[in-house]
Design an enzyme around this catalytic site. Sequence first.
Site, mmCIF file in Angstrom:
data_model
loop_
_atom_site.group_PDB
_atom_site.id
_atom_site.type_symbol
_atom_site.label_atom_id
_atom_site.label_comp_id
_atom_site.label_asym_id
_atom_site.label_seq_id
_atom_site.Cartn_x
_atom_site.Cartn_y
_atom_site.Cartn_z
ATOM 1 N N ASP A 110 -6.636 -2.003 -6.535
ATOM 2 C CA ASP A 110 -6.004 -3.091 -5.793
ATOM 3 C C ASP A 110 -6.456 -4.444 -6.321
ATOM 4 O O ASP A 110 -5.643 -5.349 -6.557
ATOM 5 C CB ASP A 110 -6.336 -2.966 -4.310
ATOM 6 C CG ASP A 110 -5.724 -4.075 -3.463
ATOM 7 O OD1 ASP A 110 -6.289 -5.188 -3.452
ATOM 8 O OD2 ASP A 110 -4.680 -3.843 -2.836
ATOM 9 N N PHE A 133 -4.695 -2.192 -0.341
ATOM 10 C CA PHE A 133 -4.465 -3.072 0.800
ATOM 11 C C PHE A 133 -3.040 -3.636 0.711
ATOM 12 O O PHE A 133 -2.783 -4.601 -0.023
ATOM 13 C CB PHE A 133 -5.498 -4.201 0.811
ATOM 14 C CG PHE A 133 -6.892 -3.735 0.448
ATOM 15 C CD1 PHE A 133 -7.486 -2.690 1.124
ATOM 16 C CD2 PHE A 133 -7.586 -4.339 -0.587
ATOM 17 C CE1 PHE A 133 -8.760 -2.242 0.777
ATOM 18 C CE2 PHE A 133 -8.863 -3.914 -0.942
ATOM 19 C CZ PHE A 133 -9.452 -2.863 -0.253
ATOM 20 N N ASP A 187 0.050 -5.584 0.741
ATOM 21 C CA ASP A 187 0.299 -6.999 0.991
ATOM 22 C C ASP A 187 1.598 -7.432 0.327
ATOM 23 O O ASP A 187 2.512 -6.640 0.143
ATOM 24 C CB ASP A 187 -0.893 -7.820 0.485
ATOM 25 C CG ASP A 187 -1.056 -7.745 -1.034
ATOM 26 O OD1 ASP A 187 -0.345 -6.950 -1.686
ATOM 27 O OD2 ASP A 187 -1.894 -8.501 -1.584
#
Length: 433
Positions: free
Chosen positions: A406, A316, A318
Site C-alpha cells: 500500500d 488501506f 482510499d
Amino acid sequence: SRTSRAPPAMGTPALNWLHQLHAPDRPPAPLTRPSMLHACALVRESTARVANRPGCKVTIDDAAIARVVSRMSNDVVASLLGPRRFDADGVHFNDPDDPELTARYILCVDAINFCFWPDHEAIRDAKAQRDKWAKYPVTAQYLVKQDGFDNDGEFKVPVRTENEEGPNALLFQGLEYEHVAGGLRKALEADRGALDAKRLTGIDGPKLRQMLGWPRPLPLEDERARLLREIGQGLINHFGGSAARLINAANGRADVLVDLVVRIFGGFRDVSIDPRDGSQVFLYKRAQIFVGDLWGRFNGRGLGRFDESIKELTMFADYRVPVVLRNMGILRYEPNLARKVDQHNFSTADIVSAGSAEEVDVRACTVQAVERMRRALEERIEKEPELNPTIPGEVDEKFVTSVALDWFLWTEGERQRDDAGAGKHHRTLTVFY
C-alpha cells in the site's frame, strides 16, 4: 495460515478486556476456538465476495498483476520486505524518548485522515466560476469573503516567495495529508500537551483549524473535531488517557489491535452495506492504517512490534491507490463508472456516493487486487530466494505485507498525480478515507 494458527489464549490482556467490555458480570469462559473473525479477516472475506460476484463494476486483471510483479526491480522488492517505506519525507512527529506521545500523535492523525479533495475542487471552482461560488460553502465562500477576487471578478494570487509561511502561503493550496500530519507535528513541537486526551475532549472545529495552522474551515471540519473528541474520551474511559495502554492491550497482535480500535472508537468503523444484497462489506481503512503506521514509525519494535501478525492487515482502501492500479492495467472500470470518474466536471452528478454499489466495488476490488499482488510477489520470492537474502547478524524475519505494498502504491500515486494523463480518482464525501 489462519486455519492452522492456535487461537489466542483467554488470558491475553486484549481478550480479557473485550470480555469485560461485553460481559462485565460473567467470568471469562475457556476459549477453545475463535468465536468470530477478526476485523482484518472480515475485510478479506467480504471484499473477496464483492470482487467475485457477477455484475461487479470493477474487474481485476490477474495477467496485469503478474506482469507488474515480474517487472519489480530488486530494490523495489527489498523495500517491500519490512516497514522501511514509512515516512520517507519525514513529515510525522517522532520522539524516540516518548513513545506514548508518538503513538497518541499517530492515533490522532489517523482519526482525521480523510476527505481532502473538496478543498482542492472548491479552490478550482472559485478561480474559474465566481458566479457559482455558493456551490461549495466552505472554501469557496471563504475565498470570496476574504476578497480573493478583484473588482473585475478575476482571482487574485498573493505575491509570495517559495518558502513563505502563513495564511498567504496556504491560501491557494488544497488541503493535503501532509498539512494534517505536519500541522499536528508542529502543534506538538510548540506544546507537548496539545494532544493530551483531556484536551482532545474539548476540541472544536476552530480550535482544530488553529492547531493545524490552516487558514480556512476544513472539509468536514466538525466531523474531524468530533472524532478527535472521541479519541480523547475513549482513551480516558478505557486506558487512563494512554495510547500505549491501548496498544499493549493487544498483546503484540496487529489484528487484535484493529479489533480494539473499531470497538472503542466508533469513527473507525468503516463498514458499508452492499445495496444489491444488504450484506456488510468491511473496509476498516483508518483502523488498519493506524496499526500499520505504528509498525512503520517504530520500525517493527516497541509499540510497533507485531511480528508476523502484521501480515493480517490488508491495504488501506482510499482514493489514490485505485488510480495507480488502473494506470497499471490491474483494475478496469465498467464504462459508466469510468466515465463518471474520468470526465467529471465538478458536478454533483459525478460524485460516487458513499455506500453505492460503485464505491463498494472500487474499494473492495482495490483491496483484493493488492492481496493478489502480495501473493504473486510471495510466489516470485519463493522462486527467486536471492530477492530476500539472509543477512548475517540480522534476526528480524522479512516478509511481504499488504501494508508495505500500500505504501509503495500510494507513493507512486502521489508521484504521478500531476502527470498528464495520470488519471483521476473517484470522489466520495466520507469520513472513512
